[in-house]
Design a protein around this motif. Structure first.
Motif, mmCIF file in Angstrom:
data_model
loop_
_atom_site.group_PDB
_atom_site.id
_atom_site.type_symbol
_atom_site.label_atom_id
_atom_site.label_comp_id
_atom_site.label_asym_id
_atom_site.label_seq_id
_atom_site.Cartn_x
_atom_site.Cartn_y
_atom_site.Cartn_z
ATOM 1 N N SER A 44 -13.562 14.892 -2.986
ATOM 2 C CA SER A 44 -14.352 15.485 -3.761
ATOM 3 C C SER A 44 -14.782 14.636 -4.974
ATOM 4 O O SER A 44 -13.862 13.778 -5.204
ATOM 5 N N SER A 45 -15.859 14.949 -5.763
ATOM 6 C CA SER A 45 -16.436 14.152 -6.682
ATOM 7 C C SER A 45 -15.299 14.143 -7.973
ATOM 8 O O SER A 45 -15.317 13.032 -8.523
ATOM 9 N N PRO A 50 -12.722 9.595 -6.822
ATOM 10 C CA PRO A 50 -13.799 10.256 -6.562
ATOM 11 C C PRO A 50 -14.690 10.033 -5.582
ATOM 12 O O PRO A 50 -14.791 8.866 -5.183
ATOM 13 N N ARG A 52 -17.944 12.125 -2.781
ATOM 14 C CA ARG A 52 -19.174 12.706 -2.695
ATOM 15 C C ARG A 52 -19.347 14.012 -3.784
ATOM 16 O O ARG A 52 -18.429 14.710 -3.866
ATOM 17 N N ARG A 53 -20.597 14.209 -4.125
ATOM 18 C CA ARG A 53 -21.132 15.151 -4.883
ATOM 19 C C ARG A 53 -21.591 16.536 -3.820
ATOM 20 O O ARG A 53 -21.689 17.677 -4.214
ATOM 21 N N VAL A 119 -15.648 7.309 0.062
ATOM 22 C CA VAL A 119 -15.986 8.708 -0.037
ATOM 23 C C VAL A 119 -15.181 9.522 0.732
ATOM 24 O O VAL A 119 -15.225 10.850 0.582
#
Length: 131
Positions: A44-45, A50, A52-53, A119
């Motif tokens: 998760s972002s 950190p 992907r959004r 990611v």
């Protein structure tokens, strides 16, 4: 060379050959375009690291590193019942890579990379070993 040192060299050669044979048996090679069953988790972002959004859909084509340092473009297919995978979620997927890839039975983990950013990660689901 003495007979004793020749025996030691022969034993060392046999052990190395046996280890190489065993090592090759645990390598599974998937041809380019072949379906590879796997489980995928997207970072998760706001996680560490950190990720992907936004969610991904079928036909997502990131680079994948199967642990050998080489990045290969692979297309992810997501089952219709799932449709999307959001950041922080885990789901079953299948991959189809542009090039052949080799996966060790003892190291099925792969990394999903977008640019220079990791990611997500996944695990290849290998077939059970032959008897």
């Amino acid at each position: 060379m003495t007979r004793g040192s020749a025996c030691i060299i022969a034993v060392a050669f046999l052990l190395a050959s046996a280890a190489a044979f065993a090592d090759n048996r645990e390598i599974h090679t998937f041809a380019g375009g072949q379906s590879i069953p796997a489980t995928l988790t997207l970072y998760s972002s706001d996680g560490d690291p950190p990720g992907r959004r936004t969610p991904i859909f079928s036909n997502y084509r990131p680079k994948v590193d199967f642990g050998d340092g080489r990045e290969v473009i692979c297309m992810f297919s997501i089952p219709q019942a799932v449709r999307t995978i959001a950041p922080g979620e885990t789901a079953d997927v299948s991959l189809s890579c542009k090039e052949s890839v080799a996966v060790r039975a003892s190291a099925t983990r792969f990394l999903v990379v977008e640019g220079d950013k990791k990611v997500g990660f996944g695990d290849v689901r290998l077939p059970p070993p032959a008897p």
